[in-house]
Enzyme design. Structure first.
Site, PDB file in Angstrom:
ATOM      1  N   ARG A  42       0.824  -1.226   0.000  1.00 59.15           N
ATOM      2  CA  ARG A  42       0.000   0.000   0.000  1.00 59.15           C
ATOM      3  C   ARG A  42       0.849   1.264   0.000  1.00 59.15           C
ATOM      4  O   ARG A  42       0.454   2.276  -0.579  1.00 59.15           O
ATOM      5  CB  ARG A  42      -0.935   0.000   1.202  1.00 59.15           C
ATOM      6  CG  ARG A  42      -2.026  -1.004   1.009  1.00 59.15           C
ATOM      7  CD  ARG A  42      -2.994  -0.995   2.137  1.00 59.15           C
ATOM      8  NE  ARG A  42      -4.115  -1.854   1.796  1.00 59.15           N
ATOM      9  CZ  ARG A  42      -5.082  -2.189   2.608  1.00 59.15           C
ATOM     10  NH1 ARG A  42      -5.093  -1.720   3.836  1.00 59.15           N
ATOM     11  NH2 ARG A  42      -6.064  -2.965   2.214  1.00 59.15           N
ATOM     12  N   LYS A 203     -18.685 -14.849   1.578  1.00 60.57           N
ATOM     13  CA  LYS A 203     -19.904 -14.066   1.845  1.00 60.57           C
ATOM     14  C   LYS A 203     -20.676 -13.740   0.566  1.00 60.57           C
ATOM     15  O   LYS A 203     -20.323 -12.828  -0.169  1.00 60.57           O
ATOM     16  CB  LYS A 203     -19.525 -12.767   2.574  1.00 60.57           C
ATOM     17  CG  LYS A 203     -19.145 -13.011   4.020  1.00 60.57           C
ATOM     18  CD  LYS A 203     -18.774 -11.695   4.686  1.00 60.57           C
ATOM     19  CE  LYS A 203     -17.383 -11.730   5.268  1.00 60.57           C
ATOM     20  NZ  LYS A 203     -16.362 -11.001   4.556  1.00 60.57           N
ATOM     21  N   GLY A 354      -8.104  -8.620  -0.607  1.00 68.25           N
ATOM     22  CA  GLY A 354      -6.951  -9.062   0.180  1.00 68.25           C
ATOM     23  C   GLY A 354      -6.554 -10.511  -0.056  1.00 68.25           C
ATOM     24  O   GLY A 354      -5.369 -10.818  -0.220  1.00 68.25           O
ATOM     25  N   GLY A 377     -13.141  -3.596  -0.348  1.00 70.42           N
ATOM     26  CA  GLY A 377     -14.559  -3.216  -0.324  1.00 70.42           C
ATOM     27  C   GLY A 377     -14.888  -2.206  -1.416  1.00 70.42           C
ATOM     28  O   GLY A 377     -15.954  -2.259  -2.041  1.00 70.42           O
TER      29      GLY A 377
HETATM   30  P1  AMP Z   1     -14.714 -13.367   1.690  1.00 67.94           P
HETATM   31  O1  AMP Z   1     -14.319 -12.508   2.867  1.00 67.94           O
HETATM   32  O2  AMP Z   1     -16.174 -13.457   1.475  1.00 67.94           O
HETATM   33  O3  AMP Z   1     -13.953 -12.983   0.445  1.00 67.94           O
HETATM   34  O4  AMP Z   1     -14.240 -14.855   2.061  1.00 67.94           O
HETATM   35  C1  AMP Z   1     -12.900 -15.230   2.186  1.00 67.94           C
HETATM   36  C2  AMP Z   1     -12.831 -16.505   2.988  1.00 67.94           C
HETATM   37  O5  AMP Z   1     -13.599 -17.506   2.351  1.00 67.94           O
HETATM   38  C3  AMP Z   1     -11.433 -17.095   3.110  1.00 67.94           C
HETATM   39  O6  AMP Z   1     -11.005 -16.953   4.444  1.00 67.94           O
HETATM   40  C4  AMP Z   1     -11.611 -18.556   2.737  1.00 67.94           C
HETATM   41  O7  AMP Z   1     -10.980 -19.450   3.614  1.00 67.94           O
HETATM   42  C5  AMP Z   1     -13.113 -18.737   2.800  1.00 67.94           C
HETATM   43  N1  AMP Z   1     -13.590 -19.839   1.942  1.00 67.94           N
HETATM   44  C6  AMP Z   1     -13.412 -19.959   0.630  1.00 67.94           C
HETATM   45  N2  AMP Z   1     -13.938 -21.128   0.188  1.00 67.94           N
HETATM   46  C7  AMP Z   1     -14.470 -21.744   1.247  1.00 67.94           C
HETATM   47  C8  AMP Z   1     -15.160 -22.981   1.445  1.00 67.94           C
HETATM   48  N3  AMP Z   1     -15.391 -23.805   0.416  1.00 67.94           N
HETATM   49  N4  AMP Z   1     -15.566 -23.288   2.689  1.00 67.94           N
HETATM   50  C9  AMP Z   1     -15.329 -22.462   3.726  1.00 67.94           C
HETATM   51  N5  AMP Z   1     -14.677 -21.274   3.609  1.00 67.94           N
HETATM   52  C10 AMP Z   1     -14.259 -20.920   2.389  1.00 67.94           C
END
Ligand code: AMP
Length: 399
Positions: A42, A203, A354, A377
Site C-alpha cells: 500500500r 460471503k 486481500g 470493499g
Molecule cells: P470473503 O471474505 O467473502 O472474500 O471470504 C474469504 C474466505 O472464504 C477465506 O477466508 C476462505 O478461507 C473462505 N472460503 C473460501 N472457500 C471456502 C469454502 N469452500 N468453505 C469455507 N470457507 C471458504
C-alpha cells in the site's frame, strides 16, 4: 475498444509546484506483534504520486487511518512506525506529527520545505473522522493548500478526510487512485472480449450485488469458494456440511434461472473433507457426491482445468475472492491455480481483494498481473455500480 471513463481532475491537471499538498493515503498496512509493517504494497502504491509531487517542489502532508481505534488515542494503532520505511523509500526527510489536527500540527505543516514530507498520526484517533464531521475536516484542511486523494481502498466511505474535506480545499485525484479507477472502468464500460469475471470467497451477501451488475457486462462469470456451495445447493445438490448462505438460496436460484445465456459457470467437482482442518481426510468428488457430514473446501481437478482454460483464453479477466480455504495448504490448490491462470492469461488481468492478492503473492506471480488493485470493499462497491463518495467529491476534469 476499451475506453476508460474517468472524468476527475488529477495532480497532472493543476499546478502543484511549490504547493503544500494534503494527501489522503491508505497506509492501513498489515503489521506484526511489534507494530512493524509486514507488507509495504500500500505504501509502494503511493510512491508514483509522491515522487511526482516532490520532484515539482511540492511538500506533502500525509494522512491515513490504521486499524479500528474507534475514536480513542490507542498507540497500538499509531502510524509512527512507518516513518523509517517512508524515509527509505522516498529518500527524503519525513517527519512525524503526534496529532492530525491542532496548532502544533499546523505549525509543523507550515514549516515544511519543498520536497519534505510530514506524516500525521492516525485520523481515526478522532471519532469525527468516521462521522464525516465538517468541523474536523475544516481543521484538517488548514494543513494544506490542495487536497489529493490517492487511497482507492477508502473511497467508498464518506469520512471527513475523504468526503467532507473537499468542501474546504480544491480536491483532485492522485495517480494511484486514477489508475485503479481507469483500469476498473474499462471492465464496466467497454472491455476487450471475451471478458471473464471470477468471484470467490465466502460471503454471498457481499458479492450478490456485484454478480448482478457484472453479469450483463461479462461473457463468463466463474464462481468458486463457499459462494459456489450456495449456487450448487440452489441447483438442488446436497452439499453435506459445506459452508453456504441459506438466506441467499432463493435469490441465487432466481439469478440462475434468469441466466439464459448460461454465463454463470460453476464447479463440476470439489475437494471434499471430513472436517474443517488442514489434516482432514479429503477426496476429489463430483458435485452431486458430497457425503453427509463432509464439506467442500476447494474446487476439484476437473474444475481447475475448465476454469484455467477459460481464463487463459480471455481478453479481459477480473478476479476477486479465493476459490477455497486457501489458508490451509491442502485446500489452496484451486486458488493458486486460478492465480497462475490469471498470470498466464493472454488478456489483461485485474486482481483485487486481500485474499486474492495474498494468493498471487503466495505463488509469486504479482509481476505478471496487469493491474493489482489496492481496493477491497471499494472494488466490490464500484463493480456493483454504486457511487463512491470519495470520488464524487473530486473536481471534474475539463473536457
Ligand atoms: P470473503 O471474505 O467473502 O472474500 O471470504 C474469504 C474466505 O472464504 C477465506 O477466508 C476462505 O478461507 C473462505 N472460503 C473460501 N472457500 C471456502 C469454502 N469452500 N468453505 C469455507 N470457507 C471458504
Amino acid at each position: 475498444m476499451a475506453i476508460a471513463t474517468y472524468h476527475k481532475k488529477t495532480i497532472r491537471d493543476i499546478d502543484v509546484c511549490g504547493k503544500r499538498i494534503l494527501m489522503r493515503v491508505d497506509y492501513n498496512v498489515p503489521r506484526d506483534d511489534k507494530g512493524e509493517p509486514t507488507d509495504l504494497t500500500r505504501i509502494n502504491g503511493t510512491l508514483p504520486t509522491l515522487h511526482y509531487l516532490l520532484k515539482r517542489g511540492a511538500s506533502v502532508v500525509l494522512m491515513s487511518h490504521l486499524g479500528r481505534p474507534k475514536g480513542e488515542r490507542n498507540m497500538k494503532y499509531s502510524l509512527a512506525n512507518l516513518v523509517p520505511y517512508l524515509t527509505r523509500l522516498l529518500d527524503t526527510k519525513v517527519d512525524f506529527c503526534e496529532d492530525c489536527i491542532g496548532p502544533k500540527t499546523e505549525e509543523m505543516a507550515q514549516a515544511l520545505q519543498p520536497g519534505e514530507v510530514l506524516l500525521l498520526e492516525n485520523l481515526r484517533f478522532y471519532r469525527e473522522e468516521e462521522a464525516n464531521d465538517k468541523g474536523f475536516a475544516a481543521k484538517l484542511a488548514k494543513l494544506g493548500e490542495i487536497y489529493v486523494n490517492d487511497a482507492f481502498g477508502t473511497v467508498h466511505r464518506a469520512h471527513a478526510s475523504i468526503a467532507a474535506i473537499a468542501e474546504y480545499l480544491p480536491a483532485v485525484s492522485g495517480l494511484l487512485l486514477e489508475k485503479d479507477l481507469v483500469m476498473m472502468s474499462k471492465i464496466l464500460t467497454a472491455p476487450y472480449r471475451p471478458c471473464v469475471a471470477i468471484m470467490g470467497g465466502a460471503k454471498v451477501s457481499d458479492k450478490i450485488g456485484v454478480i448482478k451488475n457484472l453479469l450483463p457486462k461479462v461473457d463468463r462469470l466463474l464462481i468458486g469458494g463457499a459462494m459456489a456451495n450456495t449456487f450448487l445447493h440452489a441447483m438442488g445438490h446436497n452439499m453435506g456440511a459445506s459452508k453456504l448462505s441459506e438466506d441467499y438460496v432463493e435469490l441465487v436460484r432466481e439469478l440462475l434461472q434468469n441466466d439464459i445465456e448460461k454465463k454463470i459457470v460453476l464447479p463440476d467437482d470439489l475437494i471434499v473433507a471430513d472436517k474443517f482442518d488442514n489434516d482432514a481426510h479429503y477426496r476429489n468428488m463430483g458435485v452431486g457426491e458430497v457425503p453427509e457430514g463432509w464439506m467442500a473446501l476447494d474446487m476439484g481437478e476437473k474444475t481447475i482445468n475448465t476454469y484455467s482454460a477459460i481464463i487463459r483464453s480471455a481478453a479481459t479477466v477480473i478476479w476477486n475472492g479465493p476459490m477455497g480455504v486457501f489458508e490451509m495448504p491442502n485446500f489452496a490448490k484451486g486458488t493458486e491455480a486460478i492465480a497462475v491462470a490469471c498470470a498466464k492469461s493472454q488478456g489483461s488481468t485485474i486482481v483485487g481483494g486481500g485474499d486474492s492478492l495474498a494468493a498471487i503473492d503466495q505463488v509469486g506471480v504479482n509481476y505478471m498481473i496487469t493491474h493489482v488493485s489496492t481496493g477491497g470493499g471499494s472494488t466490490l462497491e464500484y463493480l456493483e455500480g454504486r457511487r463512491l463518495p470519495g470520488v464524487d467529491v473530486l473536481l471534474e476534469a475539463e473536457e
